[in-house]
Each structure stands twice: as structure tokens, then as C-alpha cells.
Design a protein around this motif. Structure first.
Motif, PDB file in Angstrom:
ATOM      1  N   ALA A 122       0.813  -1.221   0.000  1.00  0.00           N
ATOM      2  CA  ALA A 122       0.000   0.000   0.000  1.00  0.00           C
ATOM      3  C   ALA A 122       0.846   1.269   0.000  1.00  0.00           C
ATOM      4  O   ALA A 122       0.351   2.336  -0.313  1.00  0.00           O
ATOM      5  CB  ALA A 122      -0.926   0.006   1.213  1.00  0.00           C
ATOM      6  N   VAL A 123       2.121   1.143   0.354  1.00  0.00           N
ATOM      7  CA  VAL A 123       2.994   2.320   0.410  1.00  0.00           C
ATOM      8  C   VAL A 123       3.951   2.280  -0.768  1.00  0.00           C
ATOM      9  O   VAL A 123       4.662   1.295  -0.963  1.00  0.00           O
ATOM     10  CB  VAL A 123       3.760   2.357   1.751  1.00  0.00           C
ATOM     11  N   ASN A 124       3.970   3.354  -1.566  1.00  0.00           N
ATOM     12  CA  ASN A 124       4.703   3.306  -2.826  1.00  0.00           C
ATOM     13  C   ASN A 124       6.085   3.923  -2.784  1.00  0.00           C
ATOM     14  O   ASN A 124       6.785   3.967  -3.789  1.00  0.00           O
ATOM     15  CB  ASN A 124       3.881   3.942  -3.945  1.00  0.00           C
ATOM     16  N   ASN A 125       6.497   4.437  -1.619  1.00  0.00           N
ATOM     17  CA  ASN A 125       7.818   5.054  -1.545  1.00  0.00           C
ATOM     18  C   ASN A 125       8.245   5.021  -0.078  1.00  0.00           C
ATOM     19  O   ASN A 125       7.461   5.392   0.799  1.00  0.00           O
ATOM     20  CB  ASN A 125       7.731   6.495  -2.063  1.00  0.00           C
ATOM     21  N   GLU A 127       9.989   6.914   1.576  1.00  0.00           N
ATOM     22  CA  GLU A 127       9.972   8.224   2.246  1.00  0.00           C
ATOM     23  C   GLU A 127       8.651   8.523   2.941  1.00  0.00           C
ATOM     24  O   GLU A 127       8.616   9.268   3.914  1.00  0.00           O
ATOM     25  CB  GLU A 127      10.245   9.346   1.230  1.00  0.00           C
ATOM     26  N   VAL A 128       7.577   7.975   2.421  1.00  0.00           N
ATOM     27  CA  VAL A 128       6.279   8.288   3.030  1.00  0.00           C
ATOM     28  C   VAL A 128       5.761   7.136   3.897  1.00  0.00           C
ATOM     29  O   VAL A 128       4.676   7.213   4.456  1.00  0.00           O
ATOM     30  CB  VAL A 128       5.222   8.658   1.964  1.00  0.00           C
ATOM     31  N   LEU A 131       4.474   7.724   7.573  1.00  0.00           N
ATOM     32  CA  LEU A 131       3.148   8.318   7.763  1.00  0.00           C
ATOM     33  C   LEU A 131       2.145   7.293   8.247  1.00  0.00           C
ATOM     34  O   LEU A 131       1.255   7.605   9.044  1.00  0.00           O
ATOM     35  CB  LEU A 131       2.631   8.846   6.422  1.00  0.00           C
ATOM     36  N   ALA A 132       2.277   6.058   7.732  1.00  0.00           N
ATOM     37  CA  ALA A 132       1.294   5.033   8.054  1.00  0.00           C
ATOM     38  C   ALA A 132       1.290   4.711   9.546  1.00  0.00           C
ATOM     39  O   ALA A 132       0.244   4.833  10.195  1.00  0.00           O
ATOM     40  CB  ALA A 132       1.511   3.800   7.185  1.00  0.00           C
ATOM     41  N   LEU A 176      10.043  13.265   7.406  1.00  0.00           N
ATOM     42  CA  LEU A 176       9.983  11.985   6.701  1.00  0.00           C
ATOM     43  C   LEU A 176      11.319  11.653   6.045  1.00  0.00           C
ATOM     44  O   LEU A 176      11.771  10.499   6.073  1.00  0.00           O
ATOM     45  CB  LEU A 176       8.868  12.013   5.651  1.00  0.00           C
ATOM     46  N   VAL A 253      -5.486  -2.961  -2.056  1.00  0.00           N
ATOM     47  CA  VAL A 253      -4.912  -1.788  -2.702  1.00  0.00           C
ATOM     48  C   VAL A 253      -5.354  -1.667  -4.154  1.00  0.00           C
ATOM     49  O   VAL A 253      -5.755  -0.606  -4.613  1.00  0.00           O
ATOM     50  CB  VAL A 253      -3.368  -1.846  -2.626  1.00  0.00           C
TER      51      VAL A 253
ATOM     52  N   ALA B 158      -2.300   8.197   4.252  1.00  0.00           N
ATOM     53  CA  ALA B 158      -1.216   7.445   4.856  1.00  0.00           C
ATOM     54  C   ALA B 158      -1.396   5.942   4.670  1.00  0.00           C
ATOM     55  O   ALA B 158      -0.439   5.214   4.484  1.00  0.00           O
ATOM     56  CB  ALA B 158      -1.123   7.773   6.342  1.00  0.00           C
ATOM     57  N   TRP B 159      -2.626   5.470   4.696  1.00  0.00           N
ATOM     58  CA  TRP B 159      -2.863   4.013   4.675  1.00  0.00           C
ATOM     59  C   TRP B 159      -2.580   3.431   3.304  1.00  0.00           C
ATOM     60  O   TRP B 159      -2.280   2.258   3.157  1.00  0.00           O
ATOM     61  CB  TRP B 159      -4.312   3.717   5.059  1.00  0.00           C
ATOM     62  N   ASN B 160      -2.714   4.249   2.282  1.00  0.00           N
ATOM     63  CA  ASN B 160      -2.531   3.791   0.910  1.00  0.00           C
ATOM     64  C   ASN B 160      -1.969   4.991   0.186  1.00  0.00           C
ATOM     65  O   ASN B 160      -2.695   5.884  -0.181  1.00  0.00           O
ATOM     66  CB  ASN B 160      -3.886   3.388   0.333  1.00  0.00           C
ATOM     67  N   THR B 161      -0.650   5.028   0.032  1.00  0.00           N
ATOM     68  CA  THR B 161      -0.023   6.299  -0.302  1.00  0.00           C
ATOM     69  C   THR B 161      -0.563   6.928  -1.561  1.00  0.00           C
ATOM     70  O   THR B 161      -0.882   6.257  -2.530  1.00  0.00           O
ATOM     71  CB  THR B 161       1.491   6.148  -0.466  1.00  0.00           C
TER      72      THR B 161
END
Lengths: 346, 265
Positions: A122-125, A127-128, A131-132, A176, A253, B158-161
Motif C-alpha cells: 500500500a505504500v509506494n515510496n 519516504e512516506v 506516515l502510516a 519523513l 490496494v 497514509a494508509w494507501n499512499t
């Protein structure tokens, strides 16, 4: 006369000094090491080059519970170095106020070679990614805005951010990027296996380990591909669905039914210490994992074709396979003081 | 002042030294002047100021208490309106000019975001303005960005960038939700749920030059969001989805541009 000349020199000197005091301080650059024979990392270091100061700031943040709403949980609460930065003995990670999540904490290492993060990508980078956990109500339950506010009220942090980014006002982006500097440097490539491949001292395999490597290359590398021990893909490895949590994996996703029950292929480095195993932590021992691959696979429509052929192993072969998996333990990584809680206060 | 010159030559040399420096300074000053003059004539640049005006069916949008009625007859109040515009592109007689890094967050609540000043536009006549409503996929996979793209601005999932391209929230007594709230967080950059939209607007002919900044008024009408939808059945869109696509298609035409006359209202 002499005085005048002296004055002139003094004037020039003081000019130079003021000039230099305004110039940004020189940061100590870090060269990212790509081990011999490894592919280039997917993450690009050009946007914000690695520096020692950035790494130390990221490390401080990683160990600082200031990132959580009530100051009780840090990244390290769930990602513990001695187990490859995973959550010891917890199938589902505990966060703030003891709330439990639905997924097992993955080990953190060699992240710069990943493209997508989390069990479902679900996280594509990278660097971010932070946040999750920061904003997840069952993990740290904070908002990025508020964390930034808290950091801005700390003189030490403002100083450190100023050194690293040339800006004493902490921003979400800088927070971040600093965490990223730390997590992308958690790299493990000095296990017995690596020394074996590099033909270095301490890399001599026993017969069992050697045989285990052969079995591994026969049956497991299609997904757990060397040298990273992941192909960075999402696969269904035949785990029976958990009816209480009902985690659909990658499909959450992409919303594509073809991705139902597919999860990220995890690295197997330091697997000896990163129990429990699988996205929901259902197995506690490697023997259970191997038994899953030999006898527990559910042949649903989405099962990866790489597992289409049933795997049969004798008890000895199972033992050898596990002996090989143990050679992926990298003590230099697990005990590296550079990655541990920053004791020196800066 | 009586000074004892123990070595007159030294003072003399200092004098020459000084005048040498003066000459150097003078010369480099001239050089700078020439360069400046040259660049002014050869690459004259101008300033464009875009005044953004959130409206509801043409009337200035008031957040909070004012009740509006949608096309389908749903009464509502509006709490929050935020929207990204990006990749601004001016077209004119000399071709088109893409304004680099022009992502801008409009926040109806924050008047500072309602004036968008763009410097260094090559002078000339322009009659078209194109931009993205929302952010392209490259921006969505580029990690932690700063300025208007900083993830602290409440426009990042945040949960799914990925970014939220546009956000509209409010209350309507037809919504059977907590506090009758409706919430539209429109985003998504991956097929099949790509929500970025293109706006292409005809401009009144504007002349960008290095003398006076040109001001345009960009009206953004949030009433468009509700075209053909019933808040009773559609009131919570917070993920990339078919519903998000529908709202994005609705608001695709929410922008209208006009030249502000200086006497203007």
C-alpha cells in the motif's frame, strides 16, 4: 603604518570569518554500499543524499516516542533491532494503549531495494512509509501536523533539523526524509551465507547447509530470490484464509480480484530471529513454515503457479533446508551499535 | 593632523592599491549593468497573479453556516474545500509555456492560498490556460515532497499512499451519517481509478510584460460537485473508487477564468 596594515588584514580576516559563519556547514557524506553482485537499489539517493547528520537525526527519531500521541510508542517499540527490527513474539503488533493491529510486523532490512512497502504494497515510496504508523489509530495515533509541532517546540530537534536541512523550522517533508535516512541504511549482507558466496573466512558451509542451499535453490528461489531473498512481487503461497481477520492482501490496494490473498514476498534474511512468521504471524517455528510448504498448501484459484507442483521433502531434507535458513543470520547487523538506541545526547 | 610618515612610499602604494580596487569594482559594475540591460531586453519576463475565488453557483462561497441547495434539491452546508491545481501551462502567440513546479493547493479557508503569483513568465500575448485539477501520477510516487505538497497539509493518504486531489466536506440533513456529515476525498492515481482531470480555459487576451503584473480571476464553483448525485445515497467517498471518478468528472468543469479589471470588485 604597521598598525594600518594590521588593521587591514584584521578587517579582511573578519570579513572572511563572517562569510564562513553564514555558509552552511559541510555535512559528512555517506556512500551507500551496494554489495558485490547485488542489483542497484530501487530507491534513488539523488533527491536527498545520505549524510551522517541525517542518519543520526533519523536514528534519534526512530527511537523517540515523541512520534506517538501519548509519548508511549516509538518505531523501535515494534521494530526491535535484535530480531531484525521486528516485533518479538507478537503475531499482531501492539501499539498505543496496547491496541493490537491485524498484521505481523515485518523485519526491516535492505529496504532501498524494495519498490513497494507493507504486506499489501500500500505504500509506494519508503519516504512516506512512516506516515502510516504515525497516523494509524492502533499504532501511534498521531497526526503528522502535531508531531511536527511537537518537534518545533524542541530546541535540540530544531538544531538538528537546521544542521541537516538548513532550515530550523521542522516540516513534514523533512521529518519523513530524516527517518528515511535511517531506515534505508539498515542493510544486512554479512551473514554466513554472504561469506560463503564471497568465499570469505567464516563462510564455510557444513554438508547439511550446502544440501539445504541446493534444496532452497530448487524449491524456493523463484519467490525468495537471492541475494535479497525476495522477488519483490506479491504472491499467494497457499496459506488458508484466516476467517477472523479476513485479510485480502494486495487486493485491498488494487481492488483487483486477481490479487486476492496475495502478499508481499518477505525477505528471509535473519529469519531465525524474526518469528512469528507470515503476514499474520501464524507460525512460530521454521519447521511449521516448511511443513506448510510440504503439506499445508491450499490450492485455491489464486495459488502461485510456482507452487503448483506439490513439494515432497524427507525429514532430513527439511532439517537441511532449515539449517540453510539459519545461515542467513547476520550477527553484525543484529548487533551493530550504529543501529541501536542512540545513547549519546547531542 | 600631523602625521609622521616614516615611509611615504607605503602610503603611496596603498593609494594605488585602493584605486586599483576601485577600478576593478567600477569595471565589474559596468559589466553587470550591461548584462542586466541585455537580459531585460532579450528575455523580458512578467508576472501573472491568479486570484482564486471559490463560489457556489456564481456566488462567493461561505463556509460554515450558510445553507446551499444542490441541483438535486439537497440542502447542505460546506465545511471545507481544498483542491490542487498543477502543471499550469500558458498558451499564446509564441507557443506554450509550462510553469515548472507549479502545484498549488487551494484552501477556501486560507485566503493566502487564494492568490497565486507566478513570476518569470516570458513576455508576450497569451490566450489559453491549461492545468491539471489534482496531481499527476509521477508526483504521487515521488515520496516526501515539500511546500504545497507537504504531507502535513491534510491532502495525503497514509494508509494507501497518494495524494487527495480535491476535498469537499460538509453537512446535509439528508445524510444518515454521524452528524449528517458528507465527505468527499477525491484521489487515486492508478488505473482504473485515475482522478486527475485536465482544465483547458480560454483566456481573455493578456499581455505579459515586465512593467505591470497581469491579474486573472479564477472562479471555482463547488456546486458542480453535486451535479446529478443524491447526497442520501452518496455521501462518503474516501478511497480511489468508481464514485471518486464520478465526482472528478463532475468537477472537471468547475473552473472559469476572467481578467480582473483594476477597478474590479
Amino acid at each position: 603604518m604597521r598598525n594600518r596594515r594590521l588593521l587591514f588584514v584584521a578587517f579582511i580576516l573578519s570579513c572572511l570569518i563572517t562569510l564562513f559563519s553564514f555558509a552552511p556547514i559541510e555535512l559528512k557524506k555517506i556512500n551507500f554500499i551496494v554489495p558485490k553482485g547485488w542489483p542497484q537499489p530501487a530507491y534513488s539517493f539523488t533527491k536527498f543524499p545520505l549524510t551522517e547528520e541525517g542518519f543520526q537525526l533519523g536514528r534519534k527519531l526512530f527511537y523517540d516516542p515523541v512520534l506517538s500521541r501519548d509519548g508511549s510508542v516509538s518505531c523501535a517499540s515494534c521494530h526491535n533491532q535484535s530480531t531484525g527490527f521486528t516485533h518479538v513474539d507478537h503475531a499482531h503488533s501492539h501499539g498505543i494503549e496496547g491496541r493490537t493491529g491485524t498484521r505481523n510486523t515485518p523485519a526491516l532490512m535492505n529496504l532501498a531495494w524494495n519498490k513497494l512497502y507493507m504486506w499489501d504494497g500500500a505504500v509506494n515510496n519508503i519516504e512516506v512509509q512512516a506516515l502510516a504508523p504515525i497516523t494509524n489509530p492502533i499504532e501511534m495515533d498521531e497526526t503528522l501536523e502535531h508531531v511536527v509541532k511537537k518537534l518545533n517546540s524542541s530546541r535540540i530537534y530544531r538544531h538538528m533539523f537546521d544542521d541537516v536541512f538548513g532550515d530550523s523550522v521542522v516540516t513534514g517533508q523533512h521529518l519523513l526524509l530524516a527517518i528515511t535516512q535511517f531506515v534505508v541504511q539498515l542493510n544486512s549482507y554479512n551473514s554466513k551465507y554472504d561469506k560463503h558466496i564471497r568465499k570469505e573466512a567464516g563462510g564455510k558451509f557444513t554438508n547439511e547447509e550446502e544440501h539445504g542451499l541446493q534444496l532452497f535453490r530448487q524449491h524456493c528461489t523463484s519467490c525468495h530470490t537471492e541475494p535479497l531473498f525476495t522477488n519483490n512481487q506479491f504472491e499467494n503461497n497457499g496459506l488458508p484464509i484466516d476467517n477472523t481477520i479476513h485479510d485480502i492482501g494486495r487486493m485491498k490496494v488494487t481492488q483487483n480480484p486477481a490479487d486476492s490473498l496475495k502478499f508481499k514476498v518477505p525477505t528471509l534474511r535473519n529469519i531465525q530471529y524474526s518469528a512469528p512468521y507470515m503476514h499474520d504471524g501464524r507460525f512460530t517455528r521454521l519447521a511449521q513454515v516448511v511443513n506448510h510448504y510440504t503439506g499445508g498448501i491450499v490450492r485455491s484459484g489464486n495459488l502461485s503457479e510456482k507452487l503448483a507442483k506439490p513439494l515432497v521433502l524427507t525429514e532430513d531434507e527439511k532439517k537441511d533446508l532449515i539449517a540453510f535458513l539459519m545461515t542467513l543470520t547476520d550477527r553484525e547487523f543484529l548487533l551493530n551499535l550504529r543501529y541501536s538506541f542512540p545513547k549519546e545526547t547531542k | 593632523m600631523t602625521t609622521q610618515l616614516d615611509n611615504p612610499c607605503q602610503d603611496l602604494s596603498l593609494f594605488f592599491y585602493k584605486s586599483y580596487i576601485m577600478k576593478r569594482i567600477y569595471r565589474s559594475f559596468l559589466l553587470c549593468l550591461c548584462i542586466a540591460l541585455f537580459s531585460v531586453t532579450a528575455f523580458a519576463k512578467g508576472v501573472l497573479v491568479i486570484k482564486i475565488q471559490p463560489v457556489f453557483r456564481g456566488k462567493t462561497l461561505i463556509l460554515g453556516d450558510k445553507t446551499y441547495v444542490s441541483e438535486k434539491g439537497d440542502p447542505m452546508t460546506i465545511e471545507e474545500f481544498k483542491c490542487y491545481i498543477s502543471a499550469l501551462n500558458l498558451t499564446g502567440s509564441k507557443g506554450s509555456y509550462l510553469i515548472k513546479n507549479s502545484a498549488h493547493l487551494i484552501n477556501a479557508e486560507d485566503s493566502a492560498t487564494l492568490t497565486y503569483k507566478i513570476d518569470n513568465i516570458p513576455s508576450g500575448h497569451y490566450n489559453g490556460l491549461k492545468f491539471n485539477i489534482g496531481l499527476d501520477s509521477l508526483t504521487n510516487v515521488s515520496g516526501a515532497l515539500g511546500g504545497d505538497l507537504d504531507p502535513t497539509l491534510g491532502m495525503y493518504w497514509a494508509w494507501n499512499t497518494g495524494y487527495i486531489n480535491a476535498k469537499l466536506t460538509g453537512h446535509s440533513n439528508v445524510c444518515q451519517t454521524l452528524h449528517n456529515k458528507f465527505e468527499f476525498h477525491i484521489g487515486g492515481y492508478m488505473e482504473p481509478y485515475v482522478t486527475v482531470r485536465k482544465a483547458s480555459l480560454q483566456l481573455p487576451d493578456i499581455d505579459i510584460n515586465d512593467k505591470t503584473p497581469v491579474t486573472l480571476t479564477l472562479q471555482v464553483d463547488v456546486a458542480t460537485w453535486f451535479n446529478d448525485i443524491h447526497l442520501f445515497s452518496m455521501n462518503n467517498i474516501v478511497t480511489p473508487s468508481k464514485e471518486a471518478l464520478r465526482i472528478a468528472d463532475n468537477y472537471m468543469n468547475m473552473f472559469q477564468v476572467s481578467k480582473s479589471d483594476e477597478s474590479g470588485k
